[in-house]
Design a protein around this motif. Structure first.
Motif, PDB file in Angstrom:
ATOM      1  N   VAL A 177     -12.421  64.138  18.337  1.00  0.00           N
ATOM      2  CA  VAL A 177     -13.585  64.884  18.052  1.00  0.00           C
ATOM      3  C   VAL A 177     -14.771  64.641  19.069  1.00  0.00           C
ATOM      4  CG1 VAL A 177     -12.896  66.178  15.758  1.00  0.00           C
ATOM      5  CG2 VAL A 177     -14.023  63.844  16.009  1.00  0.00           C
ATOM      6  N   VAL A 178     -14.519  64.132  20.018  1.00  0.00           N
ATOM      7  CA  VAL A 178     -15.453  63.379  20.795  1.00  0.00           C
ATOM      8  C   VAL A 178     -16.191  64.529  21.771  1.00  0.00           C
ATOM      9  CG1 VAL A 178     -15.290  62.662  23.291  1.00  0.00           C
ATOM     10  CG2 VAL A 178     -15.548  60.851  21.517  1.00  0.00           C
ATOM     11  N   VAL A 179     -15.692  66.037  21.446  1.00  0.00           N
ATOM     12  CA  VAL A 179     -16.264  66.973  22.149  1.00  0.00           C
ATOM     13  C   VAL A 179     -16.258  66.879  23.752  1.00  0.00           C
ATOM     14  CG1 VAL A 179     -18.269  68.672  22.152  1.00  0.00           C
ATOM     15  CG2 VAL A 179     -18.004  67.094  20.364  1.00  0.00           C
ATOM     16  N   PRO A 180     -15.251  66.384  24.116  1.00  0.00           N
ATOM     17  CA  PRO A 180     -14.886  66.591  25.586  1.00  0.00           C
ATOM     18  C   PRO A 180     -14.738  67.688  26.482  1.00  0.00           C
ATOM     19  CG  PRO A 180     -12.821  66.148  24.628  1.00  0.00           C
ATOM     20  CD  PRO A 180     -13.817  66.644  23.629  1.00  0.00           C
ATOM     21  N   GLY A 181     -14.755  67.782  27.842  1.00  0.00           N
ATOM     22  CA  GLY A 181     -14.443  68.976  28.581  1.00  0.00           C
ATOM     23  C   GLY A 181     -13.697  68.659  29.736  1.00  0.00           C
ATOM     24  N   SER A 182     -13.835  69.699  30.710  1.00  0.00           N
ATOM     25  CA  SER A 182     -12.838  69.758  31.838  1.00  0.00           C
ATOM     26  C   SER A 182     -13.205  70.164  33.104  1.00  0.00           C
ATOM     27  CB  SER A 182     -11.481  70.328  31.327  1.00  0.00           C
ATOM     28  OG  SER A 182     -11.688  71.657  31.094  1.00  0.00           O
ATOM     29  N   ILE A 183     -12.741  69.647  34.052  1.00  0.00           N
ATOM     30  CA  ILE A 183     -12.853  70.354  35.363  1.00  0.00           C
ATOM     31  C   ILE A 183     -11.390  70.759  36.074  1.00  0.00           C
ATOM     32  CG2 ILE A 183     -13.078  69.717  37.859  1.00  0.00           C
ATOM     33  CD1 ILE A 183     -15.696  69.629  36.006  1.00  0.00           C
ATOM     34  N   ALA A 184     -11.276  72.171  36.077  1.00  0.00           N
ATOM     35  CA  ALA A 184     -10.190  72.725  36.623  1.00  0.00           C
ATOM     36  C   ALA A 184      -9.565  72.117  37.817  1.00  0.00           C
ATOM     37  CB  ALA A 184     -10.259  74.181  36.643  1.00  0.00           C
ATOM     38  N   GLY A 185      -8.242  72.051  38.199  1.00  0.00           N
ATOM     39  CA  GLY A 185      -7.512  71.907  39.228  1.00  0.00           C
ATOM     40  C   GLY A 185      -6.863  70.425  39.185  1.00  0.00           C
ATOM     41  N   ALA A 186      -6.996  69.639  38.298  1.00  0.00           N
ATOM     42  CA  ALA A 186      -6.270  68.421  38.294  1.00  0.00           C
ATOM     43  C   ALA A 186      -4.774  68.683  38.251  1.00  0.00           C
ATOM     44  CB  ALA A 186      -6.735  67.428  37.130  1.00  0.00           C
ATOM     45  N   ALA A 187      -3.913  67.867  39.100  1.00  0.00           N
ATOM     46  CA  ALA A 187      -2.759  68.181  39.081  1.00  0.00           C
ATOM     47  C   ALA A 187      -1.979  67.142  38.120  1.00  0.00           C
ATOM     48  CB  ALA A 187      -1.847  67.824  40.484  1.00  0.00           C
ATOM     49  N   GLN A 188      -2.069  67.463  36.679  1.00  0.00           N
ATOM     50  CA  GLN A 188      -1.560  66.468  35.654  1.00  0.00           C
ATOM     51  C   GLN A 188      -0.629  67.298  34.785  1.00  0.00           C
ATOM     52  OE1 GLN A 188      -2.422  63.540  34.976  1.00  0.00           O
ATOM     53  NE2 GLN A 188      -3.775  63.304  36.991  1.00  0.00           N
ATOM     54  N   PRO A 189       0.247  66.520  34.109  1.00  0.00           N
ATOM     55  CA  PRO A 189       1.185  67.012  33.063  1.00  0.00           C
ATOM     56  C   PRO A 189       0.458  68.415  32.059  1.00  0.00           C
ATOM     57  CG  PRO A 189       1.474  64.922  33.165  1.00  0.00           C
ATOM     58  CD  PRO A 189       0.109  65.257  33.708  1.00  0.00           C
ATOM     59  N   LYS A 211     -10.802  75.402  24.085  1.00  0.00           N
ATOM     60  CA  LYS A 211     -11.476  75.966  25.141  1.00  0.00           C
ATOM     61  C   LYS A 211     -12.928  75.693  25.389  1.00  0.00           C
ATOM     62  CE  LYS A 211      -8.229  79.714  26.308  1.00  0.00           C
ATOM     63  NZ  LYS A 211      -7.728  78.920  27.438  1.00  0.00           N
ATOM     64  N   LEU A 212     -13.629  75.762  24.268  1.00  0.00           N
ATOM     65  CA  LEU A 212     -15.030  75.366  23.873  1.00  0.00           C
ATOM     66  C   LEU A 212     -15.296  73.986  24.178  1.00  0.00           C
ATOM     67  CD1 LEU A 212     -16.073  77.565  20.911  1.00  0.00           C
ATOM     68  CD2 LEU A 212     -16.551  77.973  23.282  1.00  0.00           C
ATOM     69  N   GLN A 213     -14.378  72.996  23.601  1.00  0.00           N
ATOM     70  CA  GLN A 213     -14.425  71.716  24.267  1.00  0.00           C
ATOM     71  C   GLN A 213     -14.233  71.292  25.454  1.00  0.00           C
ATOM     72  OE1 GLN A 213     -11.868  69.922  20.982  1.00  0.00           O
ATOM     73  NE2 GLN A 213     -13.474  69.436  19.654  1.00  0.00           N
ATOM     74  N   GLU A 214     -13.507  71.934  26.155  1.00  0.00           N
ATOM     75  CA  GLU A 214     -12.962  71.505  27.381  1.00  0.00           C
ATOM     76  C   GLU A 214     -14.252  72.083  28.448  1.00  0.00           C
ATOM     77  OE1 GLU A 214      -9.281  73.382  28.109  1.00  0.00           O
ATOM     78  OE2 GLU A 214      -8.377  71.856  26.969  1.00  0.00           O
ATOM     79  N   LYS A 215     -14.658  73.110  27.893  1.00  0.00           N
ATOM     80  CA  LYS A 215     -15.899  73.670  28.823  1.00  0.00           C
ATOM     81  C   LYS A 215     -17.128  72.579  28.473  1.00  0.00           C
ATOM     82  CE  LYS A 215     -18.974  77.768  29.487  1.00  0.00           C
ATOM     83  NZ  LYS A 215     -19.063  79.226  29.189  1.00  0.00           N
ATOM     84  N   ILE A 216     -17.566  72.064  27.440  1.00  0.00           N
ATOM     85  CA  ILE A 216     -18.413  71.399  27.101  1.00  0.00           C
ATOM     86  C   ILE A 216     -18.407  70.246  28.102  1.00  0.00           C
ATOM     87  CG2 ILE A 216     -19.455  69.627  25.509  1.00  0.00           C
ATOM     88  CD1 ILE A 216     -19.169  71.807  23.320  1.00  0.00           C
ATOM     89  N   THR A 217     -17.388  69.355  28.078  1.00  0.00           N
ATOM     90  CA  THR A 217     -17.294  68.281  29.102  1.00  0.00           C
ATOM     91  C   THR A 217     -17.461  68.691  30.667  1.00  0.00           C
ATOM     92  OG1 THR A 217     -15.993  66.729  27.522  1.00  0.00           O
ATOM     93  CG2 THR A 217     -15.862  66.269  30.004  1.00  0.00           C
ATOM     94  N   GLN A 218     -16.764  69.946  30.774  1.00  0.00           N
ATOM     95  CA  GLN A 218     -17.159  70.296  32.148  1.00  0.00           C
ATOM     96  C   GLN A 218     -18.334  70.497  32.732  1.00  0.00           C
ATOM     97  OE1 GLN A 218     -15.787  74.464  32.943  1.00  0.00           O
ATOM     98  NE2 GLN A 218     -15.334  74.037  35.156  1.00  0.00           N
ATOM     99  N   LEU A 219     -19.158  71.110  31.584  1.00  0.00           N
ATOM    100  CA  LEU A 219     -20.503  71.427  32.027  1.00  0.00           C
ATOM    101  C   LEU A 219     -21.302  70.021  32.157  1.00  0.00           C
ATOM    102  CD1 LEU A 219     -21.178  74.368  29.893  1.00  0.00           C
ATOM    103  CD2 LEU A 219     -21.123  74.276  32.384  1.00  0.00           C
ATOM    104  N   SER A 220     -20.730  69.173  31.312  1.00  0.00           N
ATOM    105  CA  SER A 220     -21.751  67.899  31.044  1.00  0.00           C
ATOM    106  C   SER A 220     -21.328  66.889  32.360  1.00  0.00           C
ATOM    107  CB  SER A 220     -21.088  66.961  30.016  1.00  0.00           C
ATOM    108  OG  SER A 220     -21.145  67.558  28.667  1.00  0.00           O
ATOM    109  N   LEU A 221     -20.268  66.854  32.893  1.00  0.00           N
ATOM    110  CA  LEU A 221     -19.887  66.266  34.191  1.00  0.00           C
ATOM    111  C   LEU A 221     -20.588  66.833  35.240  1.00  0.00           C
ATOM    112  CD1 LEU A 221     -16.034  66.145  33.590  1.00  0.00           C
ATOM    113  CD2 LEU A 221     -17.553  64.274  33.687  1.00  0.00           C
ATOM    114  N   ILE A 222     -20.688  68.157  35.330  1.00  0.00           N
ATOM    115  CA  ILE A 222     -21.499  68.968  36.615  1.00  0.00           C
ATOM    116  C   ILE A 222     -23.046  68.435  36.498  1.00  0.00           C
ATOM    117  CG2 ILE A 222     -22.252  71.047  37.214  1.00  0.00           C
ATOM    118  CD1 ILE A 222     -19.427  72.198  36.287  1.00  0.00           C
ATOM    119  N   PHE A 223     -23.449  68.512  35.178  1.00  0.00           N
ATOM    120  CA  PHE A 223     -24.707  68.096  35.094  1.00  0.00           C
ATOM    121  C   PHE A 223     -25.111  66.816  35.468  1.00  0.00           C
ATOM    122  CE2 PHE A 223     -28.669  66.453  32.535  1.00  0.00           C
ATOM    123  CZ  PHE A 223     -29.545  67.579  32.482  1.00  0.00           C
TER     124      PHE A 223
END
Length: 687
Positions: free
Chosen positions: A19-31, A203-215
């Motif tokens: 529950v660390v509230v992570p996020g994501s950046i699309a496009g990683a070629a992962q499983p 989806k919300l958690q993934e978006k949170i980390t995506q935005l945090s990384l961009i920030f």
């Protein structure tokens, strides 16, 4: 500052990656990761990682993502291996037909958590410090896969049911705590929601980390510059000027790196230069990060409400010592009342002093607070902070911090020249136990047991994170007979002067305090790393305890006898005089009211952003309102501090941690004998 395991992670859920509230950046070629309703995929098994005394330098080094990884594809393969190991451990947990026990359920769960911790922390490190931009970009993208695995685990109902069925009645206290805390984090993550809701949470958690990384990336890579004319350089230290090469007209190009920013705001006599530097520093990543922040706040609010909380601040404090957002409000109100009178008296003295030099001044401008407080201290306490800088060359300070920590914590630090590092400027150190019990029992040849490793990345470079942070890297586990042992590893990422040939790296005394602060985090990670369970190893406590060990170690800086062991003039070798240290301590004590009020502004602003509806939120108006309520200085209309306030991604609403933990830190420090700080029973008791 401590960096959570995921870049941009909230304190909430620190004990469980779930529950660390992570996020994501699309496009990683992962499983592909499991959806919340799926069982873990059956991927090839990988062996749990263990830490050898000298880590392998091969490209397949399982512990160190930076070891001989030269391409994004190699980093991708390294991360994939740990995600496969994590999924294999969860598959083992779920495939066991027997009744859930600590051995057949909690052990594989913890192994899965260790794999996630390792992958997330080291990928996050490379995102912040990798010298090659393509590796930083790759690390940013790979957080996607780690996030998916972490969120899927946090919402995995079969795993939660298995953990809930464990009878830990006869387990040791640490195991009972770990299990109880893990189940709490699962409930806060929303594991009990229906399939559709859990899919939305993911989806919300993934978006949170995506935005945090961009920030964070925007702050990291947007360095503003300021041109100073020759007449504006008055007051700046000679060694500062020597580090900068003037143009033909005598002007200097300065950056918003901390090594330029603080000397200008502290010493530059030119009000115009201070203003330009202040605005350049506080507009980094603006306007790009304004939109990112608003999106982040809205996404956090939606997640909190999806989980049944009114605001993000309510969610983020639900598993903290303070207990609730209401507790934060009460704390801030008490601190506001307590700090206002003393801060007002300080400010009146400084404003009166400034008016003597600048008649007609209505209020001290925000960009000149540091300058005028410095000038007042020089007169009132006969202390010019430039006078101590020659006693604090970087190399001597580093050795002094190491020596102080070695005596205090009863350890020994030895260089680890064969350890893989991510940049040639990084040094690696092994930590050996030198406690009386360890040495007296004769084990390890009387030299003490190897108990940890840390890395020092201490000077600015292009593309590197611009702040001062501690990163946990490898979770330490295994002080029981049937567990394989893995030593903890951690890193300091700082931006101190020095590191270049011929540059002594003269530090301001506030820089030295910061070094002690960050080293307090480091020792917390190492000495807290000898646990059986990875999930409670190192700095895996309630988030609002995190800043207590770091702020406690700051207090050791004020001892003249301690400083004289390492604070020697970089040219003459003379130790810093006792009388100078005493004047420095008196001068630095003045302004504590201003420090508390400034911290209170940051605290309230971070909290207010997360404690109200985000629809129609005017970030600029809120920041100015909080500033006016807590600080008397003239507001600068161009200030966009929030665009580079990276604590908003890591601490989110919980910046109160610094002030909350300052009290705890001072209570800790009060148990030490002021005449013998590094000796006596308090040191080992604290360790």
């Amino acid at each position: 500052m401590f960096v959570p395991r995921f870049p941009g992670a909230s304190w909430f859920g620190l004990l469980g990656m779930a529950v660390v509230v992570p996020g994501s950046i699309a496009g990683a070629a992962q499983p592909p990761a499991q959806t919340p309703a799926q069982a873990p995929a059956q991927l090839p098994a990988a062996q749990p990682v263990t830490s050898p005394a000298q880590p392998s330098a091969s490209a397949a080094d399982p512990l160190h993502a930076w070891a001989n990884l030269r391409t994004p594809e190699q980093l991708q393969a390294w991360v994939r291996g740990h995600l496969q190991a994590q999924q294999s451990a969860i598959a083992t947990l779920l495939a066991n037909p027997a009744a859930p026990t600590i051995e057949n359920t909690l052990v594989p769960y913890d192994r899965a958590l260790a794999e996630l911790n390792l992958a997330s922390s080291e990928t996050g490190l490379l995102y912040s410090v990798a010298p090659q931009k393509e590796m930083r970009d790759a690390a940013e993208s790979l957080v996607q896969s780690i996030t998916e695995a972490s969120v899927a685990l946090s919402l995995n109902q079969p795993v939660y049911r298995a953990l809930s069925a464990i009878d830990a009645t006869h387990a040791d206290a640490a195991t009972q705590y770990y299990l109880r805390r893990t189940l709490l984090e699962y409930r806060l993550a929303g594991v009990d929601k229906d399939d559709a809701t859990r899919a939305r949470i993911q989806k919300l958690q993934e978006k949170i980390t995506q935005l945090s990384l961009i920030f964070g990336r925007n702050v990291q890579e947007h360095v503003n510059t300021v041109t100073a004319t020759p007449d504006e350089l008055a007051g700046l230290p000679t060694d500062f000027l020597a580090r900068h090469h003037p143009a033909a007209d005598g002007s200097l190009q300065l950056t918003t790196d901390y090594t330029d920013y603080m000397p200008v705001l502290t010493f530059a006599q030119s009000a115009a230069l201070r203003e330009r530097m202040y605005l350049a520093y506080n507009t980094r990543a603006y306007p790009a990060n304004r939109a990112v922040l608003l999106d982040l706040l809205g996404t956090r609010q939606e997640l909190a409400q999806t989980l049944g909380f009114a605001t993000w601040a309510d969610l983020a404090t639900a598993d903290q010592m303070i207990g609730s957002a209401a507790g934060v409000r009460t704390f801030l109100a008490e601190l506001d009342r307590a700090s206002q009178p003393g801060a007002a008296r300080e400010y009146a003295l400084v404003l009166d002093f400034a008016r003597q030099h600048q008649p007609g001044l209505d209020a001290i401008p925000a960009d000149s607070v540091t300058y005028w407080y410095e000038q007042y201290r020089t007169l009132a306490f006969h202390f010019d902070s430039q006078s101590v800088r020659p006693y604090f060359p970087y190399d001597r300070v580093q050795q002094g911090v190491l020596d102080t920590a070695a005596r205090l914590f009863h350890v020994e630090f030895r260089p680890a020249p064969n350890a893989p590092v991510w940049d040639a400027s990084v040094s690696a150190w092994d930590v050996y136990d030198r406690s009386p019990q360890s040495v007296s029992n004769g084990a390890h040849g009387g030299h003490g047991q190897l108990i940890g490793r840390f890395y020092l990345d201490m000077h600015p470079r292009a593309g590197k994170d611009k702040w001062f942070s501690a990163y946990p890297l490898v979770p330490g586990t295994g002080n029981t007979a049937n567990d394989s042992r893995q030593i903890p590893e951690a890193a300091l990422i700082c931006n101190f002067p020095g590191g270049a040939p011929g540059d002594p790296g003269l530090m301001q005394y506030s820089d030295v305090v910061t070094f002690f602060h960050e080293f307090g985090h480091l020792m917390h990670a190492i000495l807290g790393g000898g646990q059986r369970w990875a999930g409670v190893s190192g700095i895996a406590t309630e988030g609002d305890f995190i800043e207590a060990p770091s702020q406690m170690l700051e207090e050791f800086f004020r001892s003249p006898a301690l400083l004289q062991t390492f604070a020697h003039h970089y040219q003459t070798g003379a130790a810093i005089p006792t009388e100078l240290v005493e004047r420095m301590n008196r001068a630095s004590a003045f302004g504590r009211g201003n420090w508390v009020r400034t911290q209170l502004f940051y605290t309230r602003f971070a909290f207010d952003l997360h404690d109200r509806p985000t629809a129609g939120l005017d970030v600029d108006a809120l920041m100015r309102s909080d500033y006016a309520a807590l600080l008397p200085y003239t507001w600068d209309a161009g200030n966009r501090m929030y665009a580079s306030f990276t604590h908003l991604t890591g601490y989110s609403s919980n910046y109160y941690t610094y002030l909350y933990d300052k009290v705890i830190a001072l209570d800790f420090f009060a148990q030490f004998d002021p005449q013998h700080l590094l000796d006596g029973p308090a040191a080992l008791r604290y360790r």
